[in-house]
Design a protein around this motif. Structure first.
Motif, PDB file in Angstrom:
ATOM      1  N   PRO A 250     -82.916 -18.991  76.945  1.00  0.00           N
ATOM      2  CA  PRO A 250     -82.558 -20.143  77.771  1.00  0.00           C
ATOM      3  C   PRO A 250     -82.039 -19.692  79.133  1.00  0.00           C
ATOM      4  O   PRO A 250     -81.534 -18.574  79.278  1.00  0.00           O
ATOM      5  CB  PRO A 250     -81.464 -20.837  76.951  1.00  0.00           C
ATOM      6  N   ASP A 251     -82.149 -20.560  80.119  1.00  0.00           N
ATOM      7  CA  ASP A 251     -81.618 -20.255  81.442  1.00  0.00           C
ATOM      8  C   ASP A 251     -80.092 -20.343  81.450  1.00  0.00           C
ATOM      9  O   ASP A 251     -79.429 -19.609  82.182  1.00  0.00           O
ATOM     10  CB  ASP A 251     -82.195 -21.222  82.472  1.00  0.00           C
ATOM     11  N   PHE A 252     -79.562 -21.248  80.630  1.00  0.00           N
ATOM     12  CA  PHE A 252     -78.115 -21.417  80.534  1.00  0.00           C
ATOM     13  C   PHE A 252     -77.722 -21.613  79.076  1.00  0.00           C
ATOM     14  O   PHE A 252     -78.471 -22.195  78.292  1.00  0.00           O
ATOM     15  CB  PHE A 252     -77.637 -22.635  81.345  1.00  0.00           C
ATOM     16  N   ILE A 253     -76.549 -21.098  78.725  1.00  0.00           N
ATOM     17  CA  ILE A 253     -75.974 -21.311  77.391  1.00  0.00           C
ATOM     18  C   ILE A 253     -74.592 -21.902  77.603  1.00  0.00           C
ATOM     19  O   ILE A 253     -73.753 -21.318  78.299  1.00  0.00           O
ATOM     20  CB  ILE A 253     -75.860 -20.001  76.600  1.00  0.00           C
ATOM     21  N   ILE A 254     -74.348 -23.081  77.019  1.00  0.00           N
ATOM     22  CA  ILE A 254     -73.072 -23.771  77.207  1.00  0.00           C
ATOM     23  C   ILE A 254     -72.546 -24.268  75.863  1.00  0.00           C
ATOM     24  O   ILE A 254     -73.283 -24.356  74.884  1.00  0.00           O
ATOM     25  CB  ILE A 254     -73.219 -24.958  78.176  1.00  0.00           C
ATOM     26  N   SER A 255     -71.269 -24.589  75.839  1.00  0.00           N
ATOM     27  CA  SER A 255     -70.662 -25.125  74.617  1.00  0.00           C
ATOM     28  C   SER A 255     -70.417 -26.619  74.703  1.00  0.00           C
ATOM     29  O   SER A 255     -70.076 -27.250  73.709  1.00  0.00           O
ATOM     30  CB  SER A 255     -69.328 -24.403  74.339  1.00  0.00           C
ATOM     31  N   SER A 256     -70.589 -27.194  75.898  1.00  0.00           N
ATOM     32  CA  SER A 256     -70.406 -28.633  76.098  1.00  0.00           C
ATOM     33  C   SER A 256     -71.297 -29.094  77.239  1.00  0.00           C
ATOM     34  O   SER A 256     -71.432 -28.407  78.265  1.00  0.00           O
ATOM     35  CB  SER A 256     -68.939 -28.945  76.449  1.00  0.00           C
ATOM     36  N   LEU A 257     -71.901 -30.263  77.083  1.00  0.00           N
ATOM     37  CA  LEU A 257     -72.750 -30.793  78.148  1.00  0.00           C
ATOM     38  C   LEU A 257     -71.956 -31.119  79.399  1.00  0.00           C
ATOM     39  O   LEU A 257     -72.524 -31.202  80.494  1.00  0.00           O
ATOM     40  CB  LEU A 257     -73.485 -32.058  77.674  1.00  0.00           C
ATOM     41  N   LYS A 258     -70.653 -31.247  79.270  1.00  0.00           N
ATOM     42  CA  LYS A 258     -69.816 -31.527  80.440  1.00  0.00           C
ATOM     43  C   LYS A 258     -69.754 -30.318  81.383  1.00  0.00           C
ATOM     44  O   LYS A 258     -69.253 -30.430  82.504  1.00  0.00           O
ATOM     45  CB  LYS A 258     -68.419 -31.950  79.993  1.00  0.00           C
ATOM     46  N   GLN A 259     -70.250 -29.175  80.936  1.00  0.00           N
ATOM     47  CA  GLN A 259     -70.299 -27.988  81.804  1.00  0.00           C
ATOM     48  C   GLN A 259     -71.453 -28.057  82.799  1.00  0.00           C
ATOM     49  O   GLN A 259     -71.490 -27.279  83.758  1.00  0.00           O
ATOM     50  CB  GLN A 259     -70.434 -26.718  80.953  1.00  0.00           C
ATOM     51  N   ILE A 260     -72.396 -28.987  82.571  1.00  0.00           N
ATOM     52  CA  ILE A 260     -73.498 -29.146  83.516  1.00  0.00           C
ATOM     53  C   ILE A 260     -72.983 -29.939  84.707  1.00  0.00           C
ATOM     54  O   ILE A 260     -72.502 -31.060  84.571  1.00  0.00           O
ATOM     55  CB  ILE A 260     -74.681 -29.891  82.867  1.00  0.00           C
ATOM     56  N   PRO A 261     -73.048 -29.373  85.916  1.00  0.00           N
ATOM     57  CA  PRO A 261     -72.482 -30.039  87.094  1.00  0.00           C
ATOM     58  C   PRO A 261     -73.297 -31.256  87.517  1.00  0.00           C
ATOM     59  O   PRO A 261     -74.514 -31.300  87.352  1.00  0.00           O
ATOM     60  CB  PRO A 261     -72.511 -28.947  88.167  1.00  0.00           C
ATOM     61  N   LEU A 262     -72.597 -32.261  88.014  1.00  0.00           N
ATOM     62  CA  LEU A 262     -73.248 -33.442  88.556  1.00  0.00           C
ATOM     63  C   LEU A 262     -73.678 -33.144  89.987  1.00  0.00           C
ATOM     64  O   LEU A 262     -72.870 -33.128  90.905  1.00  0.00           O
ATOM     65  CB  LEU A 262     -72.283 -34.635  88.550  1.00  0.00           C
ATOM     66  N   LYS A 263     -74.964 -32.865  90.145  1.00  0.00           N
ATOM     67  CA  LYS A 263     -75.494 -32.596  91.484  1.00  0.00           C
ATOM     68  C   LYS A 263     -76.773 -33.388  91.667  1.00  0.00           C
ATOM     69  O   LYS A 263     -77.580 -33.494  90.748  1.00  0.00           O
ATOM     70  CB  LYS A 263     -75.794 -31.099  91.637  1.00  0.00           C
ATOM     71  N   ARG A 264     -76.968 -33.967  92.855  1.00  0.00           N
ATOM     72  CA  ARG A 264     -78.172 -34.744  93.123  1.00  0.00           C
ATOM     73  C   ARG A 264     -78.851 -34.236  94.380  1.00  0.00           C
ATOM     74  O   ARG A 264     -78.190 -33.694  95.250  1.00  0.00           O
ATOM     75  CB  ARG A 264     -77.842 -36.225  93.277  1.00  0.00           C
TER      76      ARG A 264
END
Length: 264
Positions: A250-264
Motif C-alpha cells: 500500500p502507499d499508506f498504512i494507517i490505524s484510523s481514517l481520521k489520519q487522512i488529511p482533508l485536502k481539496r
C-alpha cells in the motif's frame, strides 16, 4: 507492519473508493473514527463510493446499515460483488442461462434480477459467494457441475472476514474447496479484480490521480486499487495485514481514517 502516514506525502484527495467490512464496520459494530471521517469528507463535498466483496447484502441493505450508523448514503454510493457478478454474466450470457448459486439470498436476488435461471440441473455456470449455511451437498453439486463443464465464478476470494468478536471464513475459503476439488481456476468478480473499482470511478467522476482506494486487506483491496491506478491506503482496523513480498504494498498504512488529511 510499520505505519506510514506522513501528511506531507498525501495526494490531493478529491474522491474516495472504500471497502466496508473492517474499514467502516466490523459485523454490526461501527468503527466510529471511520464513520466520522466519512461524514467529514461528505461535509467537505468529497464524493465517495463503497465497493464490497461481501455478497450477503444488497446495496439497499448496506445503505440501511450505514444510515443507522449516522452516515447518510444512497444506493449510488454502493457497488456490491453480487450485483457486479450478475451484470458481468449478462454481458456474456443470454437471459435464461442456467446458474447454480451457492450463497446468500442477496446473491440469488441479483442473479434473478438479471433474468438468469437458478437451478442445480445442468447449470452452465456455478457462482459462489459467502454462504453461512454451506453444506457438503452444496459443495458436491458445485464440484459435479464444474467437472461436467460449468464455469466456476466467485464473487470474491476473501479467505477471512472480521467480526465483532474475531474472524470467520470468507467466500474465498468455500470457493477454494470447490476449485481445488475440480482442479480449475475460478473467475473472480470482486477485488483484487478491478470491475467494482471501475464501476465506482464511473459513479464518482473523479480523476484516478486524486482518488484514494481504502481497504483493510492487502491481497484484495490494495491490489485492486493498485491495478486500477489509485493511491492505496491500508487501514489496520480489520483483517491482520498479510506480509507477502509478491503483492504490491500500500502507499499508506494507517490505524484510523481520521489520519487522512482533508485536502481539496
Amino acid at each position: 507492519m510499520v505505519e506510514l502516514a506522513n501528511t506531507m506525502d498525501w495526494p490531493l484527495v478529491k474522491g474516495i473508493v472504500s471497502d466496508l467490512d473492517g474499514v467502516v464496520y466490523r459485523g454490526r459494530t461501527a468503527i466510529l473514527d471511520a464513520v466520522e471521517a466519512f461524514r467529514n469528507w461528505q461535509a467537505e463535498g468529497i464524493p465517495f463510493c463503497f465497493v464490497t466483496n461481501n455478497s450477503t447484502h444488497t446495496a439497499k441493505d448496506v445503505v440501511t446499515k450505514l444510515n443507522g450508523f449516522g452516515l447518510e448514503t444512497t444506493q449510488d454510493n454502493v457497488v456490491t460483488s453480487a450485483a457486479t457478478a450478475a451484470q458481468l454474466i449478462r454481458q456474456s450470457y443470454p437471459a435464461g442461462t442456467r446458474i447454480y448459486v451457492v450463497g446468500a439470498p442477496s446473491l440469488r436476488k441479483a442473479i434473478l434480477d438479471a433474468e438468469l435461471v437458478i437451478t442445480d440441473k445442468q447449470p452452465a455456470i456455478v457462482i459462489m459467494g459467502l454462504d453461512r449455511e454451506i453444506t457438503h451437498e452444496k459443495l458436491r453439486i458445485a464440484v459435479d457441475a464444474v467437472l461436467k463443464g460449468a464455469v466456476l465464478i466467485g464473487t470474491n476470494p476473501d479467505l477471512l472476514l472480521p467480526t465483532p468478536t474475531g474472524f470467520e471464513p470468507g467466500a474465498g475459503a468455500i470457493l477454494t474447496a470447490v476449485a481445488t476439488a475440480a482442479r480449475v481456476k475460478p473467475i473472480i468478480v470482486g477485488k483484487p479484480e478491478v470491475y467494482m473499482i471501475e464501476a465506482a470511478l464511473s459513479r464518482l467522476g473523479t480523476d484516478r490521480a486524486t482518488t484514494l482506494m481504502i481497504g483493510d486487506q492487502i491481497p484484495t483491496d490494495i491490489q485492486a486499487g493498485k491495478r486500477a491506478g489509485l493511491c492505496s491506503v491500508l487501514v489496520t482496523t480489520g483483517v491482520p495485514p498479510v506480509e507477502d513480498p509478491s503483492l504490491q504494498a500500500p502507499d499508506f498504512i494507517i490505524s484510523s481514517l481520521k489520519q487522512i488529511p482533508l485536502k481539496r
